[in-house]
Design an enzyme around this catalytic site. Sequence first.
Site, mmCIF file in Angstrom:
data_model
loop_
_atom_site.group_PDB
_atom_site.id
_atom_site.type_symbol
_atom_site.label_atom_id
_atom_site.label_comp_id
_atom_site.label_asym_id
_atom_site.label_seq_id
_atom_site.Cartn_x
_atom_site.Cartn_y
_atom_site.Cartn_z
ATOM 1 N N HIS A 1 -25.192 20.311 19.631
ATOM 2 C CA HIS A 1 -23.667 19.272 19.404
ATOM 3 C C HIS A 1 -24.397 18.140 17.271
ATOM 4 C CE1 HIS A 1 -19.219 18.725 19.524
ATOM 5 N NE2 HIS A 1 -19.588 17.569 20.609
ATOM 6 N N SER B 1 -16.818 18.357 16.388
ATOM 7 C CA SER B 1 -15.962 18.355 18.198
ATOM 8 C C SER B 1 -13.999 17.440 18.001
ATOM 9 C CB SER B 1 -17.139 16.659 18.582
ATOM 10 O OG SER B 1 -16.790 16.572 19.588
ATOM 11 N N ASP C 1 -25.224 24.465 21.298
ATOM 12 C CA ASP C 1 -24.386 23.800 21.430
ATOM 13 C C ASP C 1 -24.214 23.510 23.286
ATOM 14 O OD1 ASP C 1 -22.416 21.692 21.799
ATOM 15 O OD2 ASP C 1 -20.908 22.023 19.580
#
Length: 269
Positions: A173, A30, A142
């Site tokens: 994610h 991320s 995601d």
Amino acid sequence: MNGRATAIDRDGNPVHAAWSNGTVGMIGKSYDGTLANGVAAMGVPGLKTIVPIGAISSWYDYDRYQNLPFSYDYPSYLSEYVAGNRTVPTDCSPCFAKMDAEDGDETGAYTDFWAARDYREGPTTDASQVKASVFIVHGLQDDNVKTTNFARWWKALGNHGVQRKLWLTRVGHVDPFDADREFWVQTLHRWFDHQLLGVENGIDEEPAVRVENAPGRWVEARDWPVREHEVRLGTAGGRSSRARPGLEGIPQLGQRPDPDGGESRHSRR
């Protein structure tokens, strides 16, 4: 870490990273993986490889979908959030106000503000400057960092001859460490051993792409997007083929029209 600049500690004393040989890799999921993309796109000497997991390659593509904002004043919000735990409080409100005024939320346009936050083709960060190898990992489900961020990054890196590897999973994610830990850790060690230590373990000779196109069903290929075909033999000796389901839709998941279809950074402005 490779001696190009002088580092100091909290008291202002120079610090030398004697523990580092100057060969560096970056990995993260991320926001942390996004930092790795940004550093690599600056062409920083000594950075040999990055492993961005569920990472952003263009903040515009993160905060917009077909030019429509997902949220408003997000860059300033994120900046304030990230800096919120500073030991010494700092008043950044003038900077945040400037960001809010320039982010173009009113129109959703791709402006110079977003170009400065584009690692694929920005003014200071660009895929053409990437010298490090890149091992991309992304979840096809995601819904935070949409798949267009890995897809356009993968293509841009390929256009500039960057050594690439790609894992696409059926999760969202999520770091593979939390989904397929044993195989992921083994692969990661082999990747870093080869890229940072020069160990000839054959990982660079394996298929560059690994896609989970159905739960627990993986396919490997030399490049992405991956296509599978089944061949049918006709009674008259003719032959026809059709694409098998499962992989054909992958390139379109969460993506805007391909830039090759006529859209460019300048036309988005």
